[in-house]
Design a protein around this motif. Structure first.
Motif, PDB file in Angstrom:
ATOM      1  N   UNK A  77       0.847  -1.199   0.000  1.00  0.00           N
ATOM      2  CA  UNK A  77       0.000   0.000   0.000  1.00  0.00           C
ATOM      3  C   UNK A  77       0.875   1.239   0.000  1.00  0.00           C
ATOM      4  N   UNK A  78       0.308   2.334  -0.552  1.00  0.00           N
ATOM      5  CA  UNK A  78       1.046   3.593  -0.567  1.00  0.00           C
ATOM      6  C   UNK A  78       0.258   4.748   0.049  1.00  0.00           C
ATOM      7  N   UNK A  79      -0.915   4.458   0.647  1.00  0.00           N
ATOM      8  CA  UNK A  79      -1.725   5.515   1.237  1.00  0.00           C
ATOM      9  C   UNK A  79      -1.115   5.990   2.550  1.00  0.00           C
ATOM     10  N   UNK A  80      -1.251   7.289   2.786  1.00  0.00           N
ATOM     11  CA  UNK A  80      -0.753   7.864   4.031  1.00  0.00           C
ATOM     12  C   UNK A  80      -1.775   7.657   5.137  1.00  0.00           C
ATOM     13  N   UNK A  81      -1.315   7.199   6.264  1.00  0.00           N
ATOM     14  CA  UNK A  81      -2.187   7.049   7.426  1.00  0.00           C
ATOM     15  C   UNK A  81      -2.419   8.418   8.065  1.00  0.00           C
ATOM     16  N   UNK A  82      -3.432   8.557   8.900  1.00  0.00           N
ATOM     17  CA  UNK A  82      -3.623   9.825   9.616  1.00  0.00           C
ATOM     18  C   UNK A  82      -2.375  10.206  10.439  1.00  0.00           C
ATOM     19  N   UNK A 120       9.939  -1.595  -6.665  1.00  0.00           N
ATOM     20  CA  UNK A 120      10.455  -0.327  -7.192  1.00  0.00           C
ATOM     21  C   UNK A 120       9.297   0.642  -7.451  1.00  0.00           C
ATOM     22  N   UNK A 121       8.241   0.146  -8.064  1.00  0.00           N
ATOM     23  CA  UNK A 121       7.058   0.974  -8.342  1.00  0.00           C
ATOM     24  C   UNK A 121       6.352   1.381  -7.057  1.00  0.00           C
ATOM     25  N   UNK A 122       6.275   0.462  -6.104  1.00  0.00           N
ATOM     26  CA  UNK A 122       5.621   0.754  -4.832  1.00  0.00           C
ATOM     27  C   UNK A 122       6.401   1.809  -4.050  1.00  0.00           C
ATOM     28  N   UNK A 123       7.721   1.719  -4.055  1.00  0.00           N
ATOM     29  CA  UNK A 123       8.546   2.738  -3.393  1.00  0.00           C
ATOM     30  C   UNK A 123       8.316   4.106  -4.010  1.00  0.00           C
ATOM     31  N   UNK A 124       8.204   4.155  -5.335  1.00  0.00           N
ATOM     32  CA  UNK A 124       7.926   5.421  -6.023  1.00  0.00           C
ATOM     33  C   UNK A 124       6.536   5.937  -5.656  1.00  0.00           C
ATOM     34  N   UNK A 125       5.560   5.057  -5.596  1.00  0.00           N
ATOM     35  CA  UNK A 125       4.197   5.468  -5.240  1.00  0.00           C
ATOM     36  C   UNK A 125       4.147   6.026  -3.817  1.00  0.00           C
ATOM     37  N   UNK A 126       4.879   5.427  -2.901  1.00  0.00           N
ATOM     38  CA  UNK A 126       4.927   5.941  -1.525  1.00  0.00           C
ATOM     39  C   UNK A 126       5.564   7.325  -1.483  1.00  0.00           C
ATOM     40  N   UNK A 127       6.652   7.496  -2.197  1.00  0.00           N
ATOM     41  CA  UNK A 127       7.313   8.801  -2.237  1.00  0.00           C
ATOM     42  C   UNK A 127       6.403   9.844  -2.875  1.00  0.00           C
ATOM     43  N   UNK A 128       5.693   9.458  -3.930  1.00  0.00           N
ATOM     44  CA  UNK A 128       4.772  10.376  -4.608  1.00  0.00           C
ATOM     45  C   UNK A 128       3.602  10.762  -3.711  1.00  0.00           C
ATOM     46  N   UNK A 129       3.118   9.841  -2.879  1.00  0.00           N
ATOM     47  CA  UNK A 129       2.030  10.159  -1.949  1.00  0.00           C
ATOM     48  C   UNK A 129       2.472  11.257  -0.987  1.00  0.00           C
ATOM     49  N   UNK A 130       3.707  11.172  -0.519  1.00  0.00           N
ATOM     50  CA  UNK A 130       4.250  12.193   0.375  1.00  0.00           C
ATOM     51  C   UNK A 130       4.423  13.510  -0.380  1.00  0.00           C
ATOM     52  N   UNK A 131       4.940  13.452  -1.603  1.00  0.00           N
ATOM     53  CA  UNK A 131       5.132  14.665  -2.397  1.00  0.00           C
ATOM     54  C   UNK A 131       3.796  15.368  -2.642  1.00  0.00           C
ATOM     55  N   UNK A 132       2.772  14.596  -2.967  1.00  0.00           N
ATOM     56  CA  UNK A 132       1.449  15.196  -3.196  1.00  0.00           C
ATOM     57  C   UNK A 132       0.924  15.868  -1.935  1.00  0.00           C
ATOM     58  N   UNK A 133       1.082  15.216  -0.798  1.00  0.00           N
ATOM     59  CA  UNK A 133       0.627  15.815   0.461  1.00  0.00           C
ATOM     60  C   UNK A 133       1.349  17.143   0.704  1.00  0.00           C
ATOM     61  N   UNK A 134       2.662  17.127   0.586  1.00  0.00           N
ATOM     62  CA  UNK A 134       3.443  18.343   0.835  1.00  0.00           C
ATOM     63  C   UNK A 134       3.069  19.443  -0.152  1.00  0.00           C
ATOM     64  N   UNK A 135       2.829  19.061  -1.408  1.00  0.00           N
ATOM     65  CA  UNK A 135       2.456  20.043  -2.423  1.00  0.00           C
ATOM     66  C   UNK A 135       1.110  20.680  -2.091  1.00  0.00           C
ATOM     67  N   UNK A 136       0.156  19.877  -1.623  1.00  0.00           N
ATOM     68  CA  UNK A 136      -1.160  20.409  -1.237  1.00  0.00           C
ATOM     69  C   UNK A 136      -1.064  21.325  -0.021  1.00  0.00           C
ATOM     70  N   UNK A 137       0.045  21.237   0.711  1.00  0.00           N
ATOM     71  CA  UNK A 137       0.216  22.038   1.925  1.00  0.00           C
ATOM     72  C   UNK A 137       1.350  23.049   1.775  1.00  0.00           C
ATOM     73  N   UNK A 138       1.416  23.659   0.617  1.00  0.00           N
ATOM     74  CA  UNK A 138       2.237  24.845   0.321  1.00  0.00           C
ATOM     75  C   UNK A 138       3.730  24.625   0.135  1.00  0.00           C
ATOM     76  N   UNK A 139       4.163  23.404  -0.072  1.00  0.00           N
ATOM     77  CA  UNK A 139       5.576  23.183  -0.397  1.00  0.00           C
ATOM     78  C   UNK A 139       5.677  23.128  -1.931  1.00  0.00           C
ATOM     79  N   UNK A 140       6.482  24.005  -2.492  1.00  0.00           N
ATOM     80  CA  UNK A 140       6.589  24.114  -3.949  1.00  0.00           C
ATOM     81  C   UNK A 140       7.136  22.835  -4.580  1.00  0.00           C
ATOM     82  N   UNK A 141       6.541  22.441  -5.698  1.00  0.00           N
ATOM     83  CA  UNK A 141       6.966  21.224  -6.392  1.00  0.00           C
ATOM     84  C   UNK A 141       8.414  21.289  -6.846  1.00  0.00           C
ATOM     85  N   UNK A 142       8.889  22.487  -7.217  1.00  0.00           N
ATOM     86  CA  UNK A 142      10.276  22.581  -7.690  1.00  0.00           C
ATOM     87  C   UNK A 142      11.286  22.444  -6.557  1.00  0.00           C
TER      88      UNK A 142
END
Length: 176
Positions: A77-82, A120-142
């Protein structure tokens, strides 16, 4: 006759010795040149490594790892827990309060169960879940990059359920 044979034998050995010395000197010169060439290349490589070290020195600020008991990722799984979201909210607060122009490397990891390509794909999905969360909370994608290490960098043994749980993680490396 014995004296003449002895003189001829000594002359032959001496002449042969000169040829042997010349052969050794020529081959030694070739080897010396190769050693000097390799030493020069090694010295250049060391100089480049030292320059890279100087550039990287002071760049690492700290690391946040989502893998403690409350934040581990479930199997496959790659979903973020509360709990993971709460830890990330703390990180966002820290980053915005420090007001530093930092760069985040988000590293996804898995345990060794399952197929290496899937991990390898699952590790990327987990990292992307974190990136999406941070992006939604004002951390710039760049200011963020993701990378998957899959099962390649375990922090614990994959022989036990506890060890595998520790290996299912995301590490966020904060760089200046």
């Amino acid at each position: 006759m014995a004296v003449i044979t002895g003189v001829i034998l000594v002359a032959g050995l001496t002449a042969g010795g000169c040829a042997s010395h010349k052969f050794v000197r020529e081959n030694l010169e070739v080897v010396d040149n190769r050693v000097t060439e390799v030493a020069g290349t090694a010295g250049e490589a060391l100089a480049r490594a030292n320059a890279a070290h100087k550039l990287a020195e002071g760049k690492f600020l700290y690391e946040v790892v989502l893998s403690d008991d409350s934040v581990k990722f479930p199997v496959n799984r790659d979903e973020l827990s509360p709990e993971a979201e709460a830890r990330l909210a703390e990180l966002v607060q820290r980053l915005t309060s420090e007001n530093r122009n930092v760069y985040l490397e988000i590293q996804g990891h898995t345990d060794a169960s399952g197929d290496a390509d899937f991990n390898e794909q699952l590790g990327e999905a987990r990292a992307e879940a974190v990136r999406r969360y941070l992006s939604r909370h004002s951390i710039a994608l760049n200011r963020m990059a993701t990378i998957s290490y899959g099962e390649e960098s375990p922090v614990a043994s994959n022989d036990t359920p506890e060890g595998r749980a520790q290996n299912r993680r995301v590490a966020i490396v904060v760089l200046s």
